[in-house]
Design an enzyme around this catalytic site. Structure first.
Site, PDB file in Angstrom:
ATOM      1  N   LYS A 264       0.422  -1.512   0.004  1.00 23.11           N
ATOM      2  CA  LYS A 264      -0.141   0.186  -0.270  1.00 23.11           C
ATOM      3  C   LYS A 264       0.993   1.118  -0.467  1.00 23.11           C
ATOM      4  CE  LYS A 264      -2.496   2.685   2.907  1.00 23.11           C
ATOM      5  NZ  LYS A 264      -3.424   2.594   4.581  1.00 23.11           N
ATOM      6  N   LYS A 276     -10.960  12.455   7.456  1.00 23.15           N
ATOM      7  CA  LYS A 276      -9.455  13.463   8.543  1.00 23.15           C
ATOM      8  C   LYS A 276     -10.066  14.154   9.173  1.00 23.15           C
ATOM      9  CE  LYS A 276      -6.210   9.749   7.662  1.00 23.15           C
ATOM     10  NZ  LYS A 276      -6.999   8.448   8.292  1.00 23.15           N
ATOM     11  N   ASP A 347     -12.341   6.469   4.070  1.00 28.90           N
ATOM     12  CA  ASP A 347     -10.644   6.400   5.040  1.00 28.90           C
ATOM     13  C   ASP A 347     -10.542   4.945   5.273  1.00 28.90           C
ATOM     14  OD1 ASP A 347      -9.335   7.414   6.132  1.00 28.90           O
ATOM     15  OD2 ASP A 347      -9.895   7.312   8.242  1.00 28.90           O
ATOM     16  N   GLU A 349      -8.985   3.173   3.049  1.00 32.08           N
ATOM     17  CA  GLU A 349      -8.612   2.776   1.318  1.00 32.08           C
ATOM     18  C   GLU A 349      -7.411   1.956   0.980  1.00 32.08           C
ATOM     19  OE1 GLU A 349      -5.464   5.181   3.194  1.00 32.08           O
ATOM     20  OE2 GLU A 349      -7.798   5.400   3.528  1.00 32.08           O
ATOM     21  N   ARG A 351      -7.506  -1.000   1.936  1.00 33.23           N
ATOM     22  CA  ARG A 351      -8.209  -2.087   1.510  1.00 33.23           C
ATOM     23  C   ARG A 351      -8.095  -2.411  -0.036  1.00 33.23           C
ATOM     24  NH1 ARG A 351     -11.806  -2.151   6.776  1.00 33.23           N
ATOM     25  NH2 ARG A 351      -9.830  -1.303   6.928  1.00 33.23           N
TER      26      ARG A 351
END
Length: 517
Positions: A264, A276, A347, A349, A351
């Site tokens: 990632k 956030k 949020d 994201e 995965r």
């Protein structure tokens, strides 16, 4: 891309033949020095009048030491049940900073008072790697101020009378860790997705690692629809557009093992539409630590050139931006595997960025020799809350049957890159279950992972199901070992994601298990 080169020394007498060395660092659980009577006497005499000796780090002038600099760095109490090889690494970090500040550029490290237990057998190596961790300075700073000024230490001698060290191995591991730190620790514009990809290309020029980069929007949307959704709002800004980076190494001879890593690289995570807030966005340029570790491990592989092994790295580099075209919760996106994924929270994201890459690896793995699959990510706050500063391995049943995580954990214990082990459970499937006929699974709940039971385990389950890997379980015709590696707690030194140094976890543990034979 330089770092302090390790130099093996088989005896203390070699120091007189190498005038460039200019300090002696003794990392020790005792008082004294077994390799030189004069230095041993000096330390013991100093302890009579200075009660800090043996309790805290001290600097002594010594005519018997290179550069007349003697640093005695005591470890913590090694008789404690919780003592481990990192105690030598922690002392080495303090000592190397003292040596550098005193003007040394070619110090020597020796270790004393090693316990006989095998878990301390790599104490000198760990001291070297820890010293390099301490000496690393951010890429942006090096580029502006200069490496010569910020990183003056050029070599680190390692007193190794038993000739146990593999100097080339240590240099290869540190080379990989340095690349990983640079990729993870660099700010979001300097290391936006296109520049992240370029840095990888430059890092592997002339090596045995083949690098290919995908950037065409239509291709990314067709091959990696979940990743493309996360990147959608960034497409209008050219310098933020996504990249998929493929790294491939194939060793000489018959391939006996295939390792496939998905990393990632969210180069900045605003949270997307689920923004956030409350100051939690600071440090989110480090949300690329998983991909940085993948590239770092590949760099170590490139340096060592192991035979009979194939290593594949797949990196999704995206910016999770917010804007008129950002993806939102409730969208249903069909993944590469064919699974219909309902978005639960933008949020979550990471995965999504890894899922389609993992699906491609899953399809390839059935045709490769002895495949093992991994995802590496700074994925969940729950991992940091659960394990503190430790990596967490979450493995499926085929991996558990092969003792994959336990072997990696054992390697990490010896080399000072420690981890905890977890596993998916049936409750994890309930969290991601479909709630209607419109979709096949839910990407996440809509709350913070730290407030959800099993907050770091169920994302691994999502990755397994959404990528199609769950169809290759232990009772299938083609079981595929898969281990998700969450480094949200271990990716930086002490939890300050905006300011702390990246650790390059779990490069050391991976190298120790797969490359140190």
């Amino acid at each position: 891309m330089s770092f302090p080169n390790p130099v093996g020394l088989s005896s203390f007498d070699q120091l007189s033949q190498e005038p460039s060395f200019d300090a002696l660092i003794i990392v020790s659980s005792t008082i004294g020095f077994s390799h030189h009577e004069g230095i041993d006497a000096q330390i013991r005499n100093a302890a009579k009048t200075d009660h800090r000796v043996g309790k805290e780090i001290v600097f002594l002038h010594s005519d018997d030491c290179p550069g007349h600099r003697l640093i005695h760095a005591p470890t913590a109490d090694l008789t404690r049940d919780v003592a481990d090889v990192r105690d030598f690494g922690d002392a080495a970090k303090q000592a190397i900073e003292m040596a550098k500040n005193a003007g040394a550029v070619n110090p020597v490290i020796a270790v004393e008072g090693l316990p006989k237990h095998e878990s301390f057998q790599e104490a000198l190596s760990v001291a070297y790697l820890s010293a390099c961790q301490s000496l690393w300075k951010p890429l942006e700073g090096r580029e502006v101020v200069g490496e010569e000024k910020l990183e003056p230490v050029k070599t680190i001698g390692l007193l190794d009378p038993d000739n146990r060290l593999d100097i080339n191995y240590l240099a290869a591991v540190e080379s990989g860790r340095r690349l990983a730190r640079d990729l993870c620790g660099t700010e979001p514009e300097r290391m936006a997705p296109p520049k992240f990809a370029e840095y990888c290309e430059d890092a592997f020029k002339g090596s045995d690692v083949k690098v290919t980069v995908e950037s065409d929007r239509a291709d990314l949307e067709q091959k990696y629809p979940l990743l493309a959704a996360v990147a959608r709002a960034s497409q209008s800004v050219t310098r933020h557009q996504p990249r998929v980076v493929h790294l491939t190494y194939e060793g000489e001879g018959p391939i006996e093992q295939t390792l496939m890593f998905v990393g990632k690289a969210v180069t900045y995570d605003t949270g997307g539409a689920d923004l956030k807030v409350g100051g939690h966005m600071a440090g989110m340029s480090r949300d690329k630590g998983g991909a940085a570790a993948v590239a770092g491990f590949m760099k170590t592989v490139a340096e060592l050139k192991p035979k009979g092994i194939k290593v594949i790295g797949a990196i999704g580099a995206v910016r999770n931006s917010i804007g008129a075209d950002c993806f939102v919760a409730d969208e249903i996106i069909t993944a590469h595997s064919g699974k219909r994924v309902r978005i639960g929270n933008t949020d979550a994201e990471g995965r999504l960025v890894m899922c389609d890459l993992l699906s491609h690896c899953r399809a390839q793995a059935t045709n490769e020799a002895n495949s093992q699959l991994f995802t590496i990510a700074t994925l969940t706050g729950h991992a940091a809350l659960t394990a503190g500063p430790y990596t967490i391995f979450v493995e499926n049943a085929p991996a558990r049957n092969n003792k994959l995580a336990s072997n990696l954990q054992a390697s990490g214990e010896i080399w000072g890159d420690c981890a905890e082990i977890s596993r998916p459970r049936r409750e994890d499937w309930k969290i991601i279950r479909p709630r209607s006929e419109a979709d096949d699974l839910l990407s996440s709940n809509n709350g913070a992972s730290v407030s959800v039971a099993r907050g770091h385990q169920f994302p691994m389950t999502f990755l397994s199901v959404a990528s199609g890997l769950d169809e290759h379980g232990q009772y299938s015709d083609k079981p595929l070992p898969y281990c998700h590696i969450d480094i949200a707690g271990s990716g930086v030194e002490s939890g300050d994601w905006q300011h702390d140094k990246p650790t390059a976890a779990p490069v050391i543990a991976l190298a120790g298990h797969f490359l140190k034979g």
